[in-house]
Design a protein around this motif. Structure first.
Motif, short mmCIF file in Angstrom:
data_model
loop_
_atom_site.label_atom_id
_atom_site.label_comp_id
_atom_site.label_asym_id
_atom_site.label_seq_id
_atom_site.Cartn_x
_atom_site.Cartn_y
_atom_site.Cartn_z
N ASP A 1 -4.45 -5.40 16.11
CA ASP A 1 -4.20 -6.21 14.93
C ASP A 1 -3.66 -5.34 13.81
O ASP A 1 -3.74 -4.10 13.86
N SER A 2 -3.06 -6.00 12.82
CA SER A 2 -2.44 -5.25 11.72
C SER A 2 -2.38 -6.11 10.47
O SER A 2 -2.41 -7.34 10.53
N LEU A 3 -2.28 -5.42 9.35
CA LEU A 3 -2.18 -6.07 8.04
C LEU A 3 -1.18 -5.30 7.20
O LEU A 3 -1.27 -4.08 7.08
N GLU A 4 -0.24 -6.02 6.61
CA GLU A 4 0.68 -5.39 5.67
C GLU A 4 -0.04 -5.38 4.32
O GLU A 4 0.03 -6.33 3.54
N LEU A 5 -0.79 -4.32 4.10
CA LEU A 5 -1.65 -4.21 2.93
C LEU A 5 -0.85 -4.26 1.63
O LEU A 5 -1.29 -4.88 0.65
N ASP A 6 0.30 -3.63 1.60
CA ASP A 6 1.14 -3.61 0.40
C ASP A 6 1.38 -5.02 -0.11
O ASP A 6 1.15 -5.33 -1.28
N GLU A 7 1.82 -5.91 0.76
CA GLU A 7 2.08 -7.30 0.37
C GLU A 7 0.78 -8.06 0.12
O GLU A 7 0.71 -8.88 -0.79
N ALA A 8 -0.23 -7.80 0.93
CA ALA A 8 -1.49 -8.54 0.84
C ALA A 8 -2.19 -8.37 -0.51
O ALA A 8 -2.84 -9.28 -0.98
N VAL A 9 -2.06 -7.20 -1.11
CA VAL A 9 -2.74 -6.94 -2.39
C VAL A 9 -1.79 -6.88 -3.58
O VAL A 9 -2.21 -6.58 -4.69
N ARG A 10 -0.51 -7.18 -3.35
CA ARG A 10 0.49 -7.09 -4.43
C ARG A 10 0.11 -7.94 -5.64
O ARG A 10 0.18 -7.47 -6.78
N ASN A 11 -0.29 -9.19 -5.42
CA ASN A 11 -0.63 -10.09 -6.51
C ASN A 11 -1.81 -9.51 -7.31
O ASN A 11 -2.89 -9.31 -6.77
N GLU B 1 0.66 -5.46 -9.13
CA GLU B 1 2.11 -5.22 -9.08
C GLU B 1 2.52 -3.85 -9.59
O GLU B 1 3.45 -3.24 -9.05
N GLN B 2 1.85 -3.35 -10.60
CA GLN B 2 2.23 -2.07 -11.20
C GLN B 2 1.48 -0.88 -10.62
O GLN B 2 1.66 0.25 -11.06
N GLU B 3 0.62 -1.13 -9.63
CA GLU B 3 -0.18 -0.07 -9.03
C GLU B 3 0.47 0.45 -7.75
O GLU B 3 1.30 -0.22 -7.14
N ASN B 4 0.05 1.64 -7.36
CA ASN B 4 0.45 2.15 -6.05
C ASN B 4 -0.25 1.31 -5.00
O ASN B 4 -1.39 0.87 -5.20
N ARG B 5 0.42 1.08 -3.88
CA ARG B 5 -0.17 0.30 -2.79
C ARG B 5 0.18 0.97 -1.46
O ARG B 5 1.30 1.39 -1.24
N TRP B 6 -0.81 1.05 -0.58
CA TRP B 6 -0.65 1.61 0.77
C TRP B 6 0.02 0.55 1.63
O TRP B 6 -0.19 -0.65 1.43
N ASP B 7 0.81 0.96 2.63
CA ASP B 7 1.57 -0.01 3.40
C ASP B 7 0.78 -0.80 4.46
O ASP B 7 0.82 -2.01 4.46
N TYR B 8 0.14 -0.10 5.40
CA TYR B 8 -0.40 -0.83 6.56
C TYR B 8 -1.81 -0.42 6.96
O TYR B 8 -2.19 0.73 6.84
N LEU B 9 -2.53 -1.41 7.52
CA LEU B 9 -3.78 -1.17 8.22
C LEU B 9 -3.57 -1.67 9.65
O LEU B 9 -3.02 -2.75 9.85
N ALA C 1 -5.77 4.10 -4.70
CA ALA C 1 -5.58 2.72 -5.13
C ALA C 1 -5.98 1.76 -4.02
O ALA C 1 -6.64 0.75 -4.27
N ALA C 2 -5.59 2.05 -2.79
CA ALA C 2 -5.91 1.17 -1.65
C ALA C 2 -7.41 1.04 -1.47
O ALA C 2 -7.92 -0.06 -1.21
N LYS C 3 -8.13 2.13 -1.62
CA LYS C 3 -9.59 2.07 -1.48
C LYS C 3 -10.19 1.13 -2.52
O LYS C 3 -11.07 0.34 -2.21
N LEU C 4 -9.70 1.21 -3.75
CA LEU C 4 -10.18 0.32 -4.81
C LEU C 4 -9.75 -1.12 -4.55
O LEU C 4 -10.54 -2.06 -4.74
N GLN C 5 -8.51 -1.31 -4.12
CA GLN C 5 -7.99 -2.65 -3.86
C GLN C 5 -8.72 -3.33 -2.71
O GLN C 5 -8.87 -4.55 -2.69
#
Length: 157
Positions: free
Chosen positions: A49-59, A62-70, A101-105
């Protein structure tokens, strides 16, 4: 007899009520088609399984760094975070900030005791580190493994 639906690593690390759960896809389907080339062909089927984390947490971020995938790695049962990103000296701090940022998100979405087991950075082009030892030291301190231009089986074990 009805077969129980298998809970996969990424989905099982997320709380039942997390809106991220519905965004988890089978296999590598959440990975952008062009980014699948960053994974050795021999290991692609080991991800269930996989998750596009960048898009999933964008909302809301928006102005934060975001990791791409899990990705959920079936042989180990681990969740692996993968970030395709340019490999240059001035990008090391960006990738480290992305992980933080991903850990916090993810914090509000994770089941207690669940966490990402590996954080992998794969070069999205040529590698341009002036001092590879210094780069690896900084990444080691941050708990990120730079894997070069492709994620392989040895990066997952």
């Amino acid at each position: 007899m009805v077969k129980a639906k298998k809970i996969t690593p990424v989905k099982s690390m997320l709380k039942e009520e997390s809106p991220l759960r519905v965004l988890v896809k089978a296999g590598m389907q959440a990975i952008e088609a062009g980014h699948r080339a960053y994974f050795d062909k021999a290991i692609r089927e080991s991800f269930v399984d996989s998750l596009e984390l960048d898009e999933a947490v964008r909302n809301g971020h928006e102005q934060e760094n975001r990791w791409d995938y899990l990705l959920g790695h079936e042989p180990t049962g681990d969740v692996v975070a993968v970030e395709p990103h340019s490999a240059k000296n001035d990008e090391i701090s960006t990738v480290i900030r992305k992980k933080s940022a991903a850990k916090l998100q993810l914090e509000a979405h994770l089941v207690n005791g669940k966490k990402v087991k590996k954080w992998l950075w794969v070069a999205s082009g040529k590698v341009h580190f002036a001092d590879t030892d210094k780069a690896r030291r900084l990444l080691d301190q941050a708990g990120i493994k730079f894997v070069g231009t492709k994620v392989t089986g040895k990066d997952l074990s």
